[in-house]
Design an enzyme around this catalytic site. Structure first.
Site, mmCIF file in Angstrom:
data_model
loop_
_atom_site.group_PDB
_atom_site.id
_atom_site.type_symbol
_atom_site.label_atom_id
_atom_site.label_comp_id
_atom_site.label_asym_id
_atom_site.label_seq_id
_atom_site.Cartn_x
_atom_site.Cartn_y
_atom_site.Cartn_z
ATOM 1 N N ASP A 404 0.826 -1.207 0.000
ATOM 2 C CA ASP A 404 0.000 0.000 0.000
ATOM 3 C C ASP A 404 0.863 1.261 0.000
ATOM 4 O O ASP A 404 1.927 1.311 0.604
ATOM 5 C CB ASP A 404 -0.898 -0.019 1.245
ATOM 6 C CG ASP A 404 -1.821 1.175 1.316
ATOM 7 O OD1 ASP A 404 -2.679 1.305 0.434
ATOM 8 O OD2 ASP A 404 -1.669 1.983 2.252
ATOM 9 N N GLU A 457 1.065 -0.624 -5.131
ATOM 10 C CA GLU A 457 0.063 0.408 -5.366
ATOM 11 C C GLU A 457 0.843 1.719 -5.476
ATOM 12 O O GLU A 457 1.158 2.359 -4.488
ATOM 13 C CB GLU A 457 -0.954 0.475 -4.221
ATOM 14 C CG GLU A 457 -2.114 1.411 -4.538
ATOM 15 C CD GLU A 457 -2.367 2.462 -3.463
ATOM 16 O OE1 GLU A 457 -3.204 3.342 -3.710
ATOM 17 O OE2 GLU A 457 -1.735 2.398 -2.397
#
EC number: 2.4.1.18
Length: 729
Positions: A404, A457
């Site tokens: 993330d 990401e």
């Protein structure tokens, strides 16, 4: 004969009695003199203490401040127990201070070097078993990294949250504190009580805890693994598989709101048959590491090694993953190494100083999220995170990690204004320590676990995200294609009558589609914070919204890259996602929404059955016509290993119409002649469409079109996609 006791200075005894001494094992437990064994123990308020050995029982005398001393004859340290009397209650107990350290010199060396890849095996709470002359001993060793602490002690259920008898020893310059406590069992709650450099005491959850209480309670919990894995066939095949050239269709899921009330085990019973029907190859769990605030969806982690206890035990999560593997479904987990929350009982200022967080105020906080940034330049912190990645891959058999907020790690000026950040030593805005960490984490994960996948990401144009670290890349296996997602959704939010003016937003992704290994994400981020659901991004009435979503999904599945779809969008969830509620499963009673679900199932099964869709190199894609903006239509070929004249086993022709009207007799160039068939039409009645389909065999005509020698005349449905493939003779 006079037996010589091992003497200790009174001020040291006082510190030991208060559990504030850095090396209690040097005083407590058994110590040899020239002809005797001195055994000391802290037993505040005891009326009497005796030492029991195989040779007999020896009375201890109160020495100072609750410390008792027994002097035994002999020149070897015996196995012994303590008999302690409080009033009319006498109890035989073992002594924590008679045991050697549970970490060896190599462990502490590797930790100091930041190279201990199995950190969870030596730090945290570990159940241990020892044999002895007086019988076997079971208990738990506790070890924690707190290099700036003056003293550390363990508090928990087993000592009535009073750590004066459970002081830990400092293992020198490693910064590790350790103690083994006999009798502690699985399920016991505990914390560390730490004396910071300023002399103040405070309690902290274990950074290496492998289980926790259910939030909002914050104690760590002793656990051990009892699950017997039955996914050997999957794991052996995974090690031989190249995920880049294999089908990957990912279903992103939030455990707590897919269907509320399900735990890890009950989720296995309901999710697995659903995924099998839907044909998804992988499920991606939003973060399951323990987090105190459910509204963070797991993205503000406080216990990086503990699955959230909201849905069961660590073994319950192992059971779920094991069952998924046995069903042929891979598991990806969101991983959040970029930042952590400021909760006082967790990682923040863990030993009374900025330890896990970057001490530089211009680097140590995320202004957007109110969280702390890891100190990626510190070896032990980097080790904590790299080992954590390996922990999930090894201990839970996870097949991949989606990392993330990578962009927030790469740039020192991420979400910061001028004057709020400091350049690196070369004057740039690149966070060099974070880059080194990402490269190390990726390289180590791929080396240790062949066949896994690391996914970034990453929302910027950072070059080489999926390039090898040996070439200066970050070393990820795949990257989310945020550009494709943004451009595509922006295009589809336009009314069809305006889309011809925005045709470039639809086709621009092919300019860079092969610059990285991409995943095409339609994730939870697109259906929260006022963005609405995917279906409600589509303009028009209900029929056009349903048709628009069907065309989007067919386009996504046929575009180069793997695909990811957030739960609920596979049946046209209308409400914006809210983690506090289950998905609107009742929508499946509507034919239109049921049709979307059946379309996604068909897309997945066609995708996994056709290697034409798996090749994400430039050789696997070919435009037929990407410039027909007047009709809001694009056509292209997906193929595997190149297709020449007359070869067609691995080729699919895709036609996508984003206009609100059908095109009758629309001619499309084909890569070669022969018979073709329609294998997918999103406007089919079974999917809730109007039935503008192409029935029967379609024979390519020798009519030159789109620069090709053969072509076919098609019925192209409104807001619909058509897939053709050669008929095998």
């Amino acid at each position: 004969m006079k037996y010589n006791e091992v003497t200790v200075e009174p001020h040291v005894l006082a510190a030991v009695a208060q559990a504030s001494y850095h090396d209690p094992h040097s005083v407590l437990g058994a110590h040899l003199s020239d002809n005797a064994v001195s055994i000391r123990t802290v037993r505040h308020l005891a009326d009497s203490v005796e030492v029991i050995t195989s040779a007999g029982t020896f009375k201890a005398e109160h020495e100072q401040d609750g410390i008792w001393l027994a002097v035994l004859p002999g020149t070897t340290i015996p196995d012994y127990r303590l008999r302690v009397t409080y009033g009319n209650q006498t109890t035989d107990v073992d002594d924590p201070y008679r045991f050697l350290p549970t970490l060896g010199e190599m462990d502490t060396y590797l930790i100091q070097e930041g190279r201990h890849e199995s950190l969870w095996r030596v730090l945290g709470a570990r159940v241990r078993h020892y044999e002895g002359e007086l019988g076997a001993v079971d208990g738990v060793s506790f070890a924690v990294w707190a290099p700036n602490a003056k003293a550390v002690r363990v508090v928990g259920d087993f000592n009535y949250w009073d750590g004066t008898g459970s002081a830990m020893r400092s293992l020198g310059s490693s910064g590790i504190w350790e103690v083994f406590i006999p009798g502690v069992q699985v399920g016991a709650r505990y914390k560390y009580e730490i004396c910071g450099p300023d002399g103040n005491w405070f309690q902290k959850a274990d950074p290496m805890a492998r289980a926790t209480e259910i939030p909002p309670a914050t104690a760590s919990v002793v656990t051990s693994e009892f699950h017997q894995w039955e996914d050997a066939e999957w794991m052996e095949a995974r090690a031989q598989r190249d995920p880049h050239n294999s089908p990957m269709s990912i279903y992103e899921l939030h455990v707590g709101s897919w269907k509320q009330g399900l735990g890890y085990r009950s989720l296995a019973d309901e999710l697995i048959p659903y995924l099998q029907h839907m044909g998804f190859t992988h499920v991606e769990f939003m973060p399951v590491a323990e987090h105190p605030f459910g509204g963070s969806w797991g993205y503000q982690v406080t216990s990086y090694y503990a699955p959230t206890s909201r849905f069961g035990t660590p073994d319950d999560l192992r059971y779920l993953i094991d069952r998924l593997h046995q069903a042929g479904i891979g598991v990806i987990m969101d991983w959040v190494p970029a930042h952590f929350p400021k909760d006082a009982w967790a990682l923040a200022r863990f030993d009374g100083t900025p330890l896990y967080e970057d001490p530089d105020p211009l680097r140590g906080e995320h202004p957007d999220w109110g969280t702390l940034v890891f100190n990626f330049g510190r070896r032990e912190v980097r080790n904590f995170l790299v080992a954590n990645a390996l922990y999930w891959l090894e201990e839970f058999h996870v097949d991949g990690l989606r990392v993330d907020a990578v962009a927030s790690m790469l740039y020192l000026d991420y979400s910061r204004k001028d004057g709020q950040w400091r350049p690196n030593q070369y004057g740039g805005r690149e966070h060099l320590d974070a880059i080194d960490f990402l490269q190390e984490a990726n390289a180590t994960a791929y080396r240790a676990h062949p066949g896994i996948i690391m996914i970034a990401e990453e929302s910027t144009a950072w070059p080489g995200v999926t390039a090898d670290t040996s070439q200066g890349g970050l070393g990820f296996g795949m990257k989310w294609n945020m550009g494709w997602m943004n451009d595509t959704l922006r295009y589809l939010q336009e009314d069809p009558v305006n889309r011809s003016w925005h045709h470039g937003e639809l086709t621009f992704s092919l300019v860079y589609a092969f610059s990285e290994n991409f995943v095409l994400p339609l994730s939870h981020d697109e259906v929260v914070h006022g963005k609405g659901s995917l279906i409600n991004k589509m303009p028009g009435d209900k029929w056009r919204k349903l048709a628009g979503l069907r065309s989007l999904l067919a386009y996504q599945w046929s575009h180069p890259g793997k695909q990811l779809l957030f739960m609920g969008q596979e049946f046209g969830q209308e409400a914006e996602w809210n983690e506090a509620y289950s998905l609107d499963w009742w929508l499946l009673e509507d034919h239109g929404h049921k049709g979307i679900l059946e379309l996604v199932s068909r897309l997945n099964h066609l995708y996994t059955a056709n290697p034409a869709f798996w090749d994400d190199n430039y050789t696997g894609y070919e435009w037929i016509d990407g410039s027909d903006s007047a009709h809001n239509l694009i056509s292209y070929i997906r193929k595997n290993d190149g297709v020449s004249e007359g070869e067609g086993s691995n080729v699919i022709v895709c036609v996508a119409n984003f206009a609100g009207n059908p095109h009758e007799g629309y001619r499309v160039g084909l890569p070669f002649g022969g018979d073709w068939e329609e294998v997918l039409n999103t406007d089919a009645e079974e999917f809730g469409g109007s039935g503008v389909v192409n029935l029967g065999t379609l024979t390519a005509e020798e009519i030159s079109w789109n620069g090709r020698s053969h072509s076919v005349s098609l019925r192209v449905p409104p807001l619909g996609a058509v897939w053709l493939r050669p008929v095998k003779n």
